[in-house]
Design an enzyme around this catalytic site. Sequence first.
Site, PDB file in Angstrom:
ATOM      1  N   LYS A  29       4.114   6.021   8.612  1.00 38.10           N
ATOM      2  CA  LYS A  29       3.617   5.208  10.467  1.00 38.10           C
ATOM      3  C   LYS A  29       4.038   5.798  11.296  1.00 38.10           C
ATOM      4  O   LYS A  29       4.141   5.999  12.327  1.00 38.10           O
ATOM      5  CB  LYS A  29       3.381   3.918   9.493  1.00 38.10           C
ATOM      6  CG  LYS A  29       2.903   3.202  10.526  1.00 38.10           C
ATOM      7  CD  LYS A  29       3.117   1.450  10.389  1.00 38.10           C
ATOM      8  CE  LYS A  29       1.897   0.841  11.724  1.00 38.10           C
ATOM      9  NZ  LYS A  29       1.736  -0.537  11.581  1.00 38.10           N
ATOM     10  N   MET A  85     -27.212  15.747 -19.142  1.00 38.06           N
ATOM     11  CA  MET A  85     -26.331  16.679 -20.505  1.00 38.06           C
ATOM     12  C   MET A  85     -25.527  15.841 -21.042  1.00 38.06           C
ATOM     13  O   MET A  85     -25.390  16.732 -22.697  1.00 38.06           O
ATOM     14  CB  MET A  85     -25.320  17.560 -19.190  1.00 38.06           C
ATOM     15  CG  MET A  85     -24.174  18.467 -19.747  1.00 38.06           C
ATOM     16  SD  MET A  85     -25.624  19.898 -20.484  1.00 38.06           S
ATOM     17  CE  MET A  85     -25.424  20.776 -19.045  1.00 38.06           C
ATOM     18  N   GLN A  91       0.597  -1.308   0.486  1.00 39.23           N
ATOM     19  CA  GLN A  91      -0.187   0.163   0.285  1.00 39.23           C
ATOM     20  C   GLN A  91       0.392   1.484   0.249  1.00 39.23           C
ATOM     21  O   GLN A  91       0.797   2.294   0.308  1.00 39.23           O
ATOM     22  CB  GLN A  91      -1.254   0.080   1.549  1.00 39.23           C
ATOM     23  CG  GLN A  91      -2.086  -0.669   1.118  1.00 39.23           C
ATOM     24  CD  GLN A  91      -3.563  -0.588   2.051  1.00 39.23           C
ATOM     25  OE1 GLN A  91      -3.272  -0.560   2.802  1.00 39.23           O
ATOM     26  NE2 GLN A  91      -4.335  -0.887   1.579  1.00 39.23           N
TER      27      GLN A  91
HETATM   28  C1  LIG Z   1     -16.830  12.010 -13.213  1.00 39.11           C
HETATM   29  C2  LIG Z   1     -17.001  12.796 -13.849  1.00 39.11           C
HETATM   30  N1  LIG Z   1     -17.747  12.016 -15.280  1.00 39.11           N
HETATM   31  C3  LIG Z   1     -17.898  12.311 -16.373  1.00 39.11           C
HETATM   32  C4  LIG Z   1     -18.483  13.049 -16.218  1.00 39.11           C
HETATM   33  C5  LIG Z   1     -19.791  13.974 -18.087  1.00 39.11           C
HETATM   34  N2  LIG Z   1     -20.578  14.182 -17.705  1.00 39.11           N
HETATM   35  C6  LIG Z   1     -21.480  15.795 -17.307  1.00 39.11           C
HETATM   36  S1  LIG Z   1     -22.516  15.828 -17.435  1.00 39.11           S
HETATM   37  C7  LIG Z   1     -22.987  13.966 -17.239  1.00 39.11           C
HETATM   38  C8  LIG Z   1     -23.969  13.508 -17.415  1.00 39.11           C
HETATM   39  C9  LIG Z   1     -24.559  13.703 -15.784  1.00 39.11           C
HETATM   40  O1  LIG Z   1     -25.806  12.775 -15.306  1.00 39.11           O
HETATM   41  P1  LIG Z   1     -26.802  13.098 -14.743  1.00 39.11           P
HETATM   42  O2  LIG Z   1     -25.757  13.131 -12.940  1.00 39.11           O
HETATM   43  O3  LIG Z   1     -27.716  12.870 -14.143  1.00 39.11           O
HETATM   44  O4  LIG Z   1     -27.473  14.565 -14.606  1.00 39.11           O
HETATM   45  P2  LIG Z   1     -28.437  15.010 -15.827  1.00 39.11           P
HETATM   46  O5  LIG Z   1     -27.191  16.153 -16.450  1.00 39.11           O
HETATM   47  O6  LIG Z   1     -29.267  14.325 -16.007  1.00 39.11           O
HETATM   48  O7  LIG Z   1     -29.462  15.993 -15.086  1.00 39.11           O
HETATM   49  C10 LIG Z   1     -21.479  13.000 -17.562  1.00 39.11           C
HETATM   50  C11 LIG Z   1     -21.348  11.758 -17.778  1.00 39.11           C
HETATM   51  C12 LIG Z   1     -18.200  14.659 -15.658  1.00 39.11           C
HETATM   52  N3  LIG Z   1     -18.633  15.463 -15.431  1.00 39.11           N
HETATM   53  N4  LIG Z   1     -17.751  13.708 -14.562  1.00 39.11           N
END
Ligand SMILES: Cc1ncc(C[n+]2csc(CCOP(=O)(O)OP(=O)(O)O)c2C)c(N)n1
Lengths: 591, 174
Positions: free
Chosen positions: A162, A479, A113
């Site tokens: 540690k 999004m 680790q």
């Molecule tokens: C950790 C991470 N992975 C991928 C993304 C790319 N990303 C931006 S918005 C999104 C979708 C978000 O989906 P959700 O939480 O369901 O929200 P919604 O847009 O549907 O309201 C993604 C995959 C990100 N911002 N953060």
Amino acid sequence: MKLTGAEIFVECLKREGVKTIFGLPGGVVLKIFDVLHQQKDVEVILTRHEAGAGHMAEGYAKATGKPGVALVTSGPGMTNVVTPLVDAYMDSVPIVVFTGQVPTHLIGNDAFQEADNVGISRPCTKYNFLVKDVNDLGQIIKEAFYIAMTGRPGPVLVDIPKDVAMNKGEFHYPDRVSIRGYNPTYEGNKWQIKQAVEAIHKARKPIIYVGGGAIFSNAHEELLEFAELTQIPVDMTLMALGAFPGSHPLSLGMMGMHGSYASNMAVHFSDLVIAIGARFDDRVTGKVSEFCPEAKVIHIDIDPTSIRKNVHVDIPIVGDVKTVLRELKAMLKATPNGNAVEQRKPWWNQINEWKAKHPLTYEQPPDALIKPQYVIDRIYQFTKDKDPIVSTDVGQHQMWAAQHFVLNKPRRWLTSGGLGTMGFGMPAALGAQAAFRDKLVLCIAGDGSFQMNMQEMATAVVNKLPVKVFILNNHFHGMVRQWQDLFYEGRYASSYLDTVPDFVKLAEAFNAVGLRATKVGEVDGVIKEALKVDKPVIVDLEVDPYENCYPMIPAGGSNHEMIIEDPPEMKRGEKPASKVAGEDKDAVLTA
Amino acid sequence: MEHIISVLVENKFGVLSRVANLFSGRGYNIETLSVAPTLDPSMSMMTIVTRGDDKIIEQIVKQLNKVIDVIKVVDLNESEFVERETALIKIHTRQEDRAEALRIADIFRGKVVDSTPTTYTIEVTGDVRKVEACINLLQPLGLKDLVRTGRVAIAREPVRQAAAQPKRILKEEK
Ligand SMILES: Cc1ncc(C[n+]2csc(CCOP(=O)(O)OP(=O)(O)O)c2C)c(N)n1
């Protein structure tokens, strides 16, 4: 007085006034946890994942203005906290993360680790330390808090091997520290402030552009006075929401990619941009070469590297926002220019026209699917008198919350801006709730984001942190789907999240409360119900999966070229088929 | 445009990596880099040769200043400075070339620091043009190996101030 490293650690936290830390143990930090276990001044909240601990520390820091603290083990414990570190670095959140390390004699041996904690975190911390001698521990912890909290705030990591935690050493905690390479500038240059005053008097179409720095600097009162004195309209970035009252007549709301029409038009056509504690992020400027083409730019920021990084600046003022605004106000008052406000009438008329042309609205027909904006609006209506703290995840729901949840006070808005970290919302809400046990803390989440840190529901339940999580469930990475509709001809590549999990059952599995609304008429009921319970709640709101978030400035577009509604040429994709065996209860998607 | 930047840093573990990370993380180039402790052993001086337009150089200087272990940053291009580099050049020499090699070394005030019947190692110090000219002339004889220190530079003392009291080096005023 001789103490073990672990005792010194706890003693330092007490001296710093730390009341709560977030963490998860492992071999090399057991000694520290053991000492923590035997005292009562510092509360330890055991999280279910180190990312949770890091984001909780961030939520705590953002809501309180005090440093958030996390304690994790070596190796995987540390690597799990990297995302919160980067997030905090991007958004200037003061957190101090303590990581365990293998004993000093094993460092570099690929021990069990072992990870190069300082190497991994170097590019994503304001500063980091590897403690090699227990006698230095007190001094280092003092410096860590000092660096995190002063200048432009940011994350600091302290790596404790540690043996350093086990060994006895001299406890020395200095009252103050000074670091010769680190002297943040707080006072703005007087000559530049004078230039700013002249520019403000001359401006006919000025705009204030506020960033998160105004909140870190606790400058909300000074900002309000400055804006009222000059009667200049105020645009806020995502990070600044609450720095200036959103319901104030001078506020144009949020600017940037999903900002209001009026705010983006105003900055584009202004003749003077007064940037305050902001960093001209590309989500705000759009196409840099076309950002406020006719404006002079005044930029007030404590970080000299923010100035002229992305855009030209005519009047740079390096300093603490609060201090500079005070000075600016005093000078403005000393050189009255009664006409300025009068001469800006046409500018305000223009702004009011923009406001009227495309206000932030939505339509909610009573028998249609639930509109996500409607949900935000209703949550806002039910909670606005309770002065809630609101956290969000990342995606459409975040932008709708930013647009429709009006915030009038600072430190009520917890969101991941610079990094856009999905999974931030729920742990951040828990961090804030741990700091303010009696406050109402809401989390507005997406179904995708929530699943990135939903294990922390256990932390919420066990520690009696009654956050209210509202999931705008569109069964999509909404999004992403929106971009696919707009720019990829509706091909929903890896954006459909299908029909699982059942968030109500999930809540019940955690011994929390689960509620669901699938129809417009049920929304008010579930919100009221959620607010009544004194337990963590997940509210699953089945919203219109195809709603898109507007206005929108396409990436790389110019700020006055906003898309206001679904464009006619947009190609909607096909409804994805559920892959969950034997199930097609996905009524919402079929509708 | 090329700039030579002097960076006074804490002489401690990890500092080189903080500075190098900054350049790689932000996409700036390091053309040469040299580091050694100063008179005060708690500090080191880095000399960095980099390239960029005014905007990039302004950012590099500010970003360096922001690094907590950096005590002072000076863009030497803003005033007069002297620069030097040393190269150790190992060349193959056939019998008939040995005299020529020595002649070239001599022109550049180079020194032979190692010699075998078939090789010479020549040390040459000077500004970068001189060092490169020397290398270019030696190359046709058969270059076997080459190491260069990278450049070090120091500001020229303005004549009027030279007589005054020596000043302590303080962190750049912002
Ligand atoms: C950790 C991470 N992975 C991928 C993304 C790319 N990303 C931006 S918005 C999104 C979708 C978000 O989906 P959700 O939480 O369901 O929200 P919604 O847009 O549907 O309201 C993604 C995959 C990100 N911002 N953060």
